[in-house]
Write a protein that holds these residues in place. Structure first.
Motif, PDB file in Angstrom:
ATOM      1  N   GLN A 143     -25.626  15.889  42.347  1.00  0.00           N
ATOM      2  CA  GLN A 143     -24.862  17.059  42.808  1.00  0.00           C
ATOM      3  C   GLN A 143     -23.929  17.503  41.689  1.00  0.00           C
ATOM      4  OE1 GLN A 143     -20.778  15.961  44.979  1.00  0.00           O
ATOM      5  NE2 GLN A 143     -22.547  15.485  46.276  1.00  0.00           N
ATOM      6  N   ASP A 174     -28.105  29.038  43.796  1.00  0.00           N
ATOM      7  CA  ASP A 174     -29.535  29.103  43.519  1.00  0.00           C
ATOM      8  C   ASP A 174     -29.893  28.646  42.106  1.00  0.00           C
ATOM      9  OD1 ASP A 174     -29.867  30.213  46.053  1.00  0.00           O
ATOM     10  OD2 ASP A 174     -29.458  32.227  45.307  1.00  0.00           O
ATOM     11  N   PHE A 216     -31.474  22.986  41.930  1.00  0.00           N
ATOM     12  CA  PHE A 216     -31.850  22.397  43.204  1.00  0.00           C
ATOM     13  C   PHE A 216     -30.809  21.384  43.685  1.00  0.00           C
ATOM     14  CE2 PHE A 216     -35.999  23.716  41.482  1.00  0.00           C
ATOM     15  CZ  PHE A 216     -36.428  24.510  42.535  1.00  0.00           C
ATOM     16  N   GLU A 217     -29.962  20.880  42.767  1.00  0.00           N
ATOM     17  CA  GLU A 217     -28.952  19.918  43.177  1.00  0.00           C
ATOM     18  C   GLU A 217     -27.870  20.619  44.008  1.00  0.00           C
ATOM     19  OE1 GLU A 217     -29.420  20.556  39.901  1.00  0.00           O
ATOM     20  OE2 GLU A 217     -30.598  18.865  39.139  1.00  0.00           O
ATOM     21  N   PRO A 218     -27.341  19.925  45.027  1.00  0.00           N
ATOM     22  CA  PRO A 218     -26.269  20.522  45.839  1.00  0.00           C
ATOM     23  C   PRO A 218     -25.026  20.797  44.994  1.00  0.00           C
ATOM     24  CG  PRO A 218     -27.235  18.624  46.952  1.00  0.00           C
ATOM     25  CD  PRO A 218     -27.784  18.631  45.558  1.00  0.00           C
ATOM     26  N   HIS A 237     -30.196  28.880  51.516  1.00  0.00           N
ATOM     27  CA  HIS A 237     -30.266  27.471  51.091  1.00  0.00           C
ATOM     28  C   HIS A 237     -28.982  26.727  51.458  1.00  0.00           C
ATOM     29  CE1 HIS A 237     -33.984  28.088  48.905  1.00  0.00           C
ATOM     30  NE2 HIS A 237     -33.449  29.123  48.275  1.00  0.00           N
ATOM     31  N   ARG A 265     -28.134  23.209  49.960  1.00  0.00           N
ATOM     32  CA  ARG A 265     -27.662  23.056  48.583  1.00  0.00           C
ATOM     33  C   ARG A 265     -26.147  23.159  48.469  1.00  0.00           C
ATOM     34  NH1 ARG A 265     -32.020  26.667  45.075  1.00  0.00           N
ATOM     35  NH2 ARG A 265     -33.924  25.700  45.899  1.00  0.00           N
TER      36      ARG A 265
END
Length: 643
Positions: free
Chosen positions: A436, A483, A486-488, A516, A519
């Protein structure tokens, strides 16, 4: 498929099979009965008509024969009657069309009833007069069979619905203990231990529920023992046994953590020489009781002015960490501190404003632990030497803006979304991959870059935390930062937003409209959990329900039970930065290990923060931590990040 549905489907199938079998038997018997009835009718009609036609055939009267046959044909249910005169081969034919009212044509087309014919030869003595052929009409049989099938289907349908309803109610009641057991098991999987399940009367389920209750009780005891271990280790290592206040070790670690966060405030160092006088006159027992009462009074009076950390760092020395306050509020805090101490001095037989001194050092953006301790100690020494009650350390670093100027700049920045962002990666300990990224914000004011540490205090003072959080979340969304990877992305929420139910509803709408939400992570300081657990529960429920994640920041900083983890069940916790700076000794490692075990026992990811060197990572390796974060990988501007 659930057990309830499996049993329900089995009963459904058995009942359907039974109904189908009964319907088949009923229809088959009715078809046989109607067929026999048609055979009997056609035999009777053939016999009767043969007797009636004999004299007419002997007389050769065609008209009379036609009249007699018409009477029988119209009064019965026949498809065709054919009379063949054997004298000259003349044939007379009576035909009824194959039409059946109130019966579907498809049912007739099934051909359930076959054509039934009866041929007889009418004789007079040894003389053969004519041949009579009668064909039965199946319309009546089809009509009767259709009515029976329709009534049977309606009756069975009603019985079927009643049986299904009763089966559902019965199964729900019978399987209620299993359903409760399933729900209880799901809660235990989330480490939520509720009251024991009631014991059912069914023998098999009774033993199962008893065994399950025993297992649940044992797991609850294990978690409670871990929680108790944390409390015991804290009291042993970080609490002064006389005053029940945090000790010097906790003060230094908390000071380190405080200076690493965006905040303001001051460090107060106080030396209470009058306590030494109490010891000399009355002994250590009276002194210890006086210290204990003083600690209670300090908490009682000072907490109303400002949240602070009160610690006893030596026999007669105390330290006060006052965060998120500007000079005016710090002055009120100092006045309350002096008034409280004077009350206790007077009770002990001393004179007010004598035999104690206080040194104050205000925090600056560049303050380090050693610097602020040195500054506060320097102020304390000057107060002692000059016989003054208190002394402020003279700091040439003035605030760059007044409160009203901060209000103007912050309001303008929020309205125009002028914040700039950095993010810092959180790395997995197993493979150093990013799991993250935590977001940091800053402002550009009058050509200067202002980090969050300089303006967050004024955000709290001006009560614009909710507006700021909305602005930052919307700005991140407008810049498509959620966006980018892909990591939060982790966002720290202000205390005001966590307590605001209006903000909760806004956040709920925002997350539901986001493409999303998985995320996005939100971080809640542990202090907010202890101060307002109900608001945190409400906010966490919304975040989880919308598909986003949340974590607890500064985990382990507060003195209290870890039971709140069972109520909130966050995705992760971030150990307070002080643990990365605690001296490496057995007791401290055991405290950290106990905290980690509590979290991992609830299947919560544990992240250590404040990591600056690989040596710190190696120190925590044996604790099986999941990830780490710190200036070993410093924050970078999002636009400059190559990831």
């Amino acid at each position: 498929m659930t057990l309830f549905r499996q049993i329900y489907a089995l009963l459904f199938g058995l009942f359907l099979l039974t109904i189908t079998s009964l319907a088949y038997i009923q229809i088959t018997q009715t078809q046989r009965f109607l067929t026999k009835q048609m055979h009997s009718e056609i035999n009777n009609a053939s016999h009767s008509l043969g007797l009636m036609l004999t004299p007419v055939l002997e007389a050769g009267d065609n008209s009379a024969a036609d009249t007699l046959v018409n009477v029988i044909f119209e009064g019965g249910y026949y498809q065709q009657i054919k009379l063949t005169w054997l004298v000259d081969g003349t044939q007379q034919l009576w035909v009824h069309p194959m039409q059946v009212n109130e019966v579907p044509q498809w049912f007739i087309d099934l051909g359930i009833f076959h054509t039934i014919k009866k041929e007889t030869v009418i004789t007079s003595g040894w003389l053969q007069l004519a041949k009579l052929e009668i064909t039965a009409h199946p319309g009546l049989a089809y009509n009767e069979l259709w009515q029976i099938i329709s009534n049977t289907v309606i009756l069975f349908a009603v019985l079927f619905l009643i049986a299904i309803l009763l089966a559902r109610l019965g199964l729900t009641w019978i399987l209620r203990p299993l359903n409760q057991l399933s729900q209880h098991a799901e809660k235990i999987a989330l480490r939520q231990f509720g009251p024991e399940l009631p014991t059912p009367k069914t023998r098999e389920l009774k033993h199962l529920v008893i065994a399950f209750n025993n297992m649940s009780t044992q797991l609850k005891q294990v978690f409670n023992s871990l929680d108790s271990e944390v409390s015991e280790l804290r009291n042993k290592n970080l609490v002064d046994q006389v005053s029940n206040l945090p000790n010097r070790q906790y003060m230094v670690s908390r000071l380190t953590s405080w200076l690493s966060e965006p905040s303001s405030g001051a460090l107060f160092l106080a030396k209470f020489g009058w306590l030494e006088e109490v010891h000399r006159k009355y002994g250590y027992q009276v002194r210890d009781e006086t210290i204990r009462l003083l600690a209670e009074k300090l908490h009682h009076h000072l907490d109303d002015i400002s949240p602070s950390v009160v610690t006893r760092i030596a026999a007669y020395e105390f330290a006060f960490i006052v965060g998120d306050q500007e000079h005016e509020q710090l002055t009120k805090y100092l006045q309350t501190l002096i008034r409280t101490v004077n009350q206790e001095v007077t009770k002990a037989g001393g004179k007010p404003n004598e035999n104690f001194a206080i040194g104050i050092a205000e925090r600056t953006p560049q303050s380090t632990v050693s610097e602020i301790l040195s500054q506060a100690d320097n102020a304390l020494q000057r107060a002692t030497m000059t016989h003054r009650v208190f002394t402020w350390f003279e700091n040439n670093n003035k605030q760059i803006f007044s409160r009203e100027q901060w209000r103007k700049h912050l309001t303008h920045a929020i309205e125009n979304k002028q914040f700039h962002f950095k993010w810092q990666p959180v790395l997995l300990t197993t493979n150093n991959e990013i799991c993250q990224r935590e977001i940091y914000c800053q402002l550009h004011i009058e050509g200067n870059t202002v980090p969050a540490g300089q303006f967050m205090t004024y955000v709290e003072l001006l009560s614009i935390g909710t507006i700021l959080d909305r602005c930052l979340i919307e700005s991140l969304n407008d810049k498509h930062i959620f966006d980018k990877n892909f990591e939060p992305v982790a966002i720290n929420l202000t205390i005001e937003s966590i307590a605001s139910y209006d903000f909760h509803q806004w956040l709920k709408q925002f997350l539901r409209n986001h493409s999303h939400p998985e995320r996005i992570c939100f971080e809640i300081p542990e202090t907010c959990v202890y101060n307002d657990l109900s608001a945190c529960k409400h906010l966490c429920h919304i975040i989880r329900d919308c598909g986003a994640h949340f974590g607890i920041d500064h985990f382990g900083r507060q003195f209290g039970s870890m039971n709140y983890l069972q109520h909130l069940h966050p995705s992760y916790v971030k150990l307070d930065q002080s643990f990365a700076h605690i001296e490496d000794n057995y007791n401290n490692n055991e405290l950290c290990r106990a905290l980690v075990n509590v979290a991992k026992g609830l299947d919560i990811q544990v992240i250590v923060t404040g990591v600056q060197t690989k040596a710190v990572i190696e120190q925590f390796e044996k604790l099986r931590l999941d990830a780490y974060q710190g200036f070993i990988m410093p924050p970078v501007a999002i636009d400059e990040d190559n990831h």
